[in-house]
Design a protein around this motif. Structure first.
Motif, PDB file in Angstrom:
ATOM      1  N   ASN A 228       0.664  -1.223   0.081  1.00 53.63           N
ATOM      2  CA  ASN A 228      -0.145   0.111   0.105  1.00 53.63           C
ATOM      3  C   ASN A 228       1.002   1.088   0.119  1.00 53.63           C
ATOM      4  OD1 ASN A 228      -1.789   2.209   0.685  1.00 53.63           O
ATOM      5  ND2 ASN A 228      -2.999   0.952   1.818  1.00 53.63           N
ATOM      6  N   PRO A 229       0.841   2.002  -0.968  1.00 55.57           N
ATOM      7  CA  PRO A 229       1.690   3.285  -1.227  1.00 55.57           C
ATOM      8  C   PRO A 229       1.271   4.550   0.072  1.00 55.57           C
ATOM      9  CG  PRO A 229      -0.156   3.326  -2.675  1.00 55.57           C
ATOM     10  CD  PRO A 229      -0.218   2.153  -2.310  1.00 55.57           C
ATOM     11  N   ASP A 230      -0.073   4.373   0.596  1.00 53.14           N
ATOM     12  CA  ASP A 230      -0.299   5.118   1.840  1.00 53.14           C
ATOM     13  C   ASP A 230       0.160   4.436   3.056  1.00 53.14           C
ATOM     14  OD1 ASP A 230      -1.418   6.457   3.930  1.00 53.14           O
ATOM     15  OD2 ASP A 230      -3.197   7.093   2.692  1.00 53.14           O
ATOM     16  N   VAL A 231       1.289   4.793   3.800  1.00 55.24           N
ATOM     17  CA  VAL A 231       1.822   3.862   4.625  1.00 55.24           C
ATOM     18  C   VAL A 231       1.107   4.166   6.130  1.00 55.24           C
ATOM     19  CG1 VAL A 231       4.174   3.820   3.815  1.00 55.24           C
ATOM     20  CG2 VAL A 231       3.486   5.672   5.341  1.00 55.24           C
ATOM     21  N   TYR A 232       0.479   5.402   5.971  1.00 51.66           N
ATOM     22  CA  TYR A 232      -0.537   5.553   7.347  1.00 51.66           C
ATOM     23  C   TYR A 232      -1.581   5.063   7.270  1.00 51.66           C
ATOM     24  CZ  TYR A 232       2.962   9.427   7.366  1.00 51.66           C
ATOM     25  OH  TYR A 232       4.301  10.055   7.218  1.00 51.66           O
ATOM     26  N   TYR A 233      -2.436   4.849   6.279  1.00 58.29           N
ATOM     27  CA  TYR A 233      -3.701   4.173   5.834  1.00 58.29           C
ATOM     28  C   TYR A 233      -3.387   2.481   6.157  1.00 58.29           C
ATOM     29  CZ  TYR A 233      -8.314   2.990   4.421  1.00 58.29           C
ATOM     30  OH  TYR A 233      -9.701   2.594   4.239  1.00 58.29           O
ATOM     31  N   ALA A 234      -2.202   1.957   5.615  1.00 59.23           N
ATOM     32  CA  ALA A 234      -1.763   0.872   5.671  1.00 59.23           C
ATOM     33  C   ALA A 234      -1.505   0.454   7.229  1.00 59.23           C
ATOM     34  CB  ALA A 234      -0.691   0.390   5.144  1.00 59.23           C
ATOM     35  N   LEU A 235      -1.068   1.113   7.868  1.00 58.18           N
ATOM     36  CA  LEU A 235      -1.111   0.842   9.357  1.00 58.18           C
ATOM     37  C   LEU A 235      -1.982   0.955   9.983  1.00 58.18           C
ATOM     38  CD1 LEU A 235       2.345   3.206   9.977  1.00 58.18           C
ATOM     39  CD2 LEU A 235       2.145   0.602  10.319  1.00 58.18           C
ATOM     40  N   ALA A 236      -3.054   2.066   9.835  1.00 57.88           N
ATOM     41  CA  ALA A 236      -4.397   2.192  10.385  1.00 57.88           C
ATOM     42  C   ALA A 236      -5.224   0.803  10.134  1.00 57.88           C
ATOM     43  CB  ALA A 236      -4.965   3.383  10.087  1.00 57.88           C
ATOM     44  N   GLU A 237      -5.315   0.493   9.046  1.00 58.73           N
ATOM     45  CA  GLU A 237      -6.042  -0.674   8.477  1.00 58.73           C
ATOM     46  C   GLU A 237      -5.683  -2.098   9.376  1.00 58.73           C
ATOM     47  OE1 GLU A 237      -7.948  -1.936   4.517  1.00 58.73           O
ATOM     48  OE2 GLU A 237      -5.741  -1.960   4.551  1.00 58.73           O
ATOM     49  N   ALA A 238      -4.390  -2.029   9.518  1.00 60.05           N
ATOM     50  CA  ALA A 238      -3.772  -3.365  10.177  1.00 60.05           C
ATOM     51  C   ALA A 238      -3.950  -3.298  11.686  1.00 60.05           C
ATOM     52  CB  ALA A 238      -2.201  -3.395  10.084  1.00 60.05           C
ATOM     53  N   TYR A 239      -3.857  -2.108  12.372  1.00 52.07           N
ATOM     54  CA  TYR A 239      -4.052  -1.849  13.600  1.00 52.07           C
ATOM     55  C   TYR A 239      -5.454  -1.979  14.074  1.00 52.07           C
ATOM     56  CZ  TYR A 239       0.951  -1.279  15.012  1.00 52.07           C
ATOM     57  OH  TYR A 239       2.300  -1.537  15.369  1.00 52.07           O
ATOM     58  N   LEU A 240      -6.309  -1.594  13.409  1.00 56.92           N
ATOM     59  CA  LEU A 240      -7.732  -1.548  13.825  1.00 56.92           C
ATOM     60  C   LEU A 240      -8.333  -2.987  13.446  1.00 56.92           C
ATOM     61  CD1 LEU A 240      -8.971   1.971  12.485  1.00 56.92           C
ATOM     62  CD2 LEU A 240      -8.219   1.249  14.730  1.00 56.92           C
ATOM     63  N   LYS A 241      -7.408  -3.994  13.248  1.00 59.43           N
ATOM     64  CA  LYS A 241      -7.958  -5.385  13.114  1.00 59.43           C
ATOM     65  C   LYS A 241      -8.049  -5.825  14.564  1.00 59.43           C
ATOM     66  CE  LYS A 241      -7.182  -6.191   8.259  1.00 59.43           C
ATOM     67  NZ  LYS A 241      -6.485  -6.884   7.354  1.00 59.43           N
ATOM     68  N   ILE A 242      -7.200  -5.197  15.361  1.00 62.85           N
ATOM     69  CA  ILE A 242      -7.002  -5.958  16.736  1.00 62.85           C
ATOM     70  C   ILE A 242      -8.511  -5.771  17.552  1.00 62.85           C
ATOM     71  CG2 ILE A 242      -5.978  -5.302  18.901  1.00 62.85           C
ATOM     72  CD1 ILE A 242      -3.674  -3.908  17.681  1.00 62.85           C
ATOM     73  N   GLY A 243      -8.827  -6.890  17.886  1.00 62.91           N
ATOM     74  CA  GLY A 243     -10.145  -7.197  18.388  1.00 62.91           C
ATOM     75  C   GLY A 243     -10.247  -6.721  19.706  1.00 62.91           C
ATOM     76  N   CYS A 244     -10.008  -5.545  20.034  1.00 59.52           N
ATOM     77  CA  CYS A 244     -10.082  -5.158  21.592  1.00 59.52           C
ATOM     78  C   CYS A 244     -11.468  -4.769  21.983  1.00 59.52           C
ATOM     79  CB  CYS A 244      -9.011  -4.015  21.741  1.00 59.52           C
ATOM     80  SG  CYS A 244      -9.255  -3.341  23.607  1.00 59.52           S
ATOM     81  N   SER A 245     -11.696  -4.958  23.447  1.00 61.12           N
ATOM     82  CA  SER A 245     -13.088  -4.746  23.769  1.00 61.12           C
ATOM     83  C   SER A 245     -13.310  -3.148  23.755  1.00 61.12           C
ATOM     84  CB  SER A 245     -13.302  -5.495  25.141  1.00 61.12           C
ATOM     85  OG  SER A 245     -12.579  -4.634  26.078  1.00 61.12           O
ATOM     86  N   CYS A 246     -12.575  -2.481  23.721  1.00 65.52           N
ATOM     87  CA  CYS A 246     -12.692  -0.821  23.350  1.00 65.52           C
ATOM     88  C   CYS A 246     -13.248  -0.550  22.466  1.00 65.52           C
ATOM     89  CB  CYS A 246     -11.241  -0.234  23.795  1.00 65.52           C
ATOM     90  SG  CYS A 246     -10.349  -0.507  22.341  1.00 65.52           S
ATOM     91  N   MET A 247     -13.613  -1.449  21.420  1.00 64.02           N
ATOM     92  CA  MET A 247     -14.352  -0.972  20.366  1.00 64.02           C
ATOM     93  C   MET A 247     -15.878  -1.561  20.280  1.00 64.02           C
ATOM     94  SD  MET A 247     -12.147   0.249  17.981  1.00 64.02           S
ATOM     95  CE  MET A 247     -10.667   0.482  17.869  1.00 64.02           C
ATOM     96  N   MET A 248     -16.707  -0.581  19.905  1.00 64.11           N
ATOM     97  CA  MET A 248     -17.979  -0.920  19.714  1.00 64.11           C
ATOM     98  C   MET A 248     -18.167  -2.000  18.531  1.00 64.11           C
ATOM     99  SD  MET A 248     -20.027   2.411  20.308  1.00 64.11           S
ATOM    100  CE  MET A 248     -21.539   1.816  19.888  1.00 64.11           C
TER     101      MET A 248
END
Length: 365
Positions: free
Chosen positions: A286-306
């Motif tokens: 992914n040429p957009d490194v910030y979006y690529a990082l955001a996409e991967a980290y938001l796959k973390i299934g933490c209970s803080c997410m609705m």
């Protein structure tokens, strides 16, 4: 119990945190940049791209909690009180030698703790979205970029996108190795105890020579496989246990032995630092490194997410892959998001997967 003849291998990883105290002091004296972090949502790649060392901070002991309770309420999660207590009593060398703290708004307790912590150490707050959608991805990508800019300003350096891409590749290699290690638990009989599994996944963050850390992890995996395949092994009928729930570094030392002494085998953890945060790689194309990082980290299934469907999806995969007989959901006292979510986990595990379930609430005592 450990089923392999490799106790010294696991002991070496168990010593990593203690040896890390001396290492971090030496690195600080050499003028190295050091950034402390508390959470798997922290985009470590940005820290590495800054030429800095990322270190997990102390928060697993009950010893500093009385000092923390002079400011923080008693009915607060022990992880938060322990973290803050170590910070104000100078009993965490990693906090003491950190230049800056990377903080994230995963829960209300942490938010208020960071307000207090910022009085004693430079602290950068990253505002984590509480829902994973396009808006959340854009917000988190922006926060990751803002973190990059804070480090540039703090250290008076320039972080290029090539620096970030190299760091992404570095962390992806670490994630792939950790997942290969975790998957050894799917074997029957399991080649290592639950205590040893957790020992390695937790202590990895205290090995600061990254090439050496990855080489040692590679060697450990290869040694386990070689030892396991050196003799024919009879399948075990001991119950195969999956641990899920809150970050439990401080509590696992009393929980894991109790489970194993009672006749169960902990074969996988669905907690912070395990497959929850390592199963998905960052897209290196992914040429957009910030979006690529955001996409991967938001796959973390933490209970803080609705609507935390990601955690259910991962549990579904792990129960099948590791042939789980029982799930133990551990919540730290006053960790409200994980405690509330426990009802949903129980319904999924018992009704959809047909697996035994136990909910356990504990602290660091």
């Amino acid at each position: 119990m450990t089923t392999l003849g490799l106790p010294e291998q696991f002991d070496k990883w168990g010593e990593a945190r203690r040896n890390g105290f001396l290492s971090i002091k030496k690195l600080k004296e050499e003028g190295k940049r050091i950034v402390g972090e508390y959470c798997t949502f922290t985009p470590t790649e940005i820290i590495l791209a800054a030429g800095a060392i990322s270190v997990g901070l102390c928060g697993i002991s009950e010893e500093p909690i009385p000092d923390a309770e002079k400011i923080l309420p008693r009915n607060l999660c022990p992880l938060i009180k322990s973290s803050y207590g170590h910070a104000i009593t100078d009993t965490c060398p990693y906090f003491y030698f950190s230049d800056l703290i990377a903080a994230e708004t995963t829960c209300d307790g942490k938010k208020k703790m960071y307000e207090q912590m910022a009085k004693i150490k430079p602290t950068h707050i990253m505002h984590l979205p509480n829902i994973v959608d396009e808006g959340g991805l854009k917000l988190w990508a922006g926060e990751i970029k803002r973190f990059k800019e804070r480090l540039e300003d703090f250290y008076q350096i320039t972080i290029t996108e090539d620096d970030i891409k190299k760091a992404i590749k570095d962390k992806n290699e670490e994630r792939a190795l950790l997942m290969e290690y975790f998957r050894l638990g799917a074997l029957n009989p399991p080649p290592m105890s639950g205590s040893d599994i957790h020992k390695v996944l937790y202590r990895t963050q205290f090995k600061f020579d990254r090439p050496r850390m990855k080489a040692e992890l590679r060697q450990l995996i290869d040694d386990i496989k070689a030892d396991y395949n050196s003799v024919e092994r009879k399948k075990s009928n001991r119950p195969r246990i999956l641990i899920t729930g809150s970050p439990i570094a401080g509590a696992i030392n009393k929980i894991a032995p109790a489970i194993e002494e009672a006749g169960g085998d902990i074969v996988v953890y669905e907690n912070c630092g395990g497959p929850r945060s390592n199963r998905w790689l960052v897209d290196e194309e992914n040429p957009d490194v910030y979006y690529a990082l955001a996409e991967a980290y938001l796959k973390i299934g933490c209970s803080c997410m609705m609507n935390n469907d990601r955690r259910i999806e991962l549990l579904d995969e792990l129960i099948d892959e590791f042939k789980i007989d029982g799930v133990i959901d551990i919540s730290l006292t006053a960790c409200h998001t994980f405690t509330v979510e426990s009802a949903r986990i129980k319904e999924f595990v018992t009704k959809e997967k047909g697996v035994a379930f136990l909910s356990l609430e504990t602290d660091y005592s």
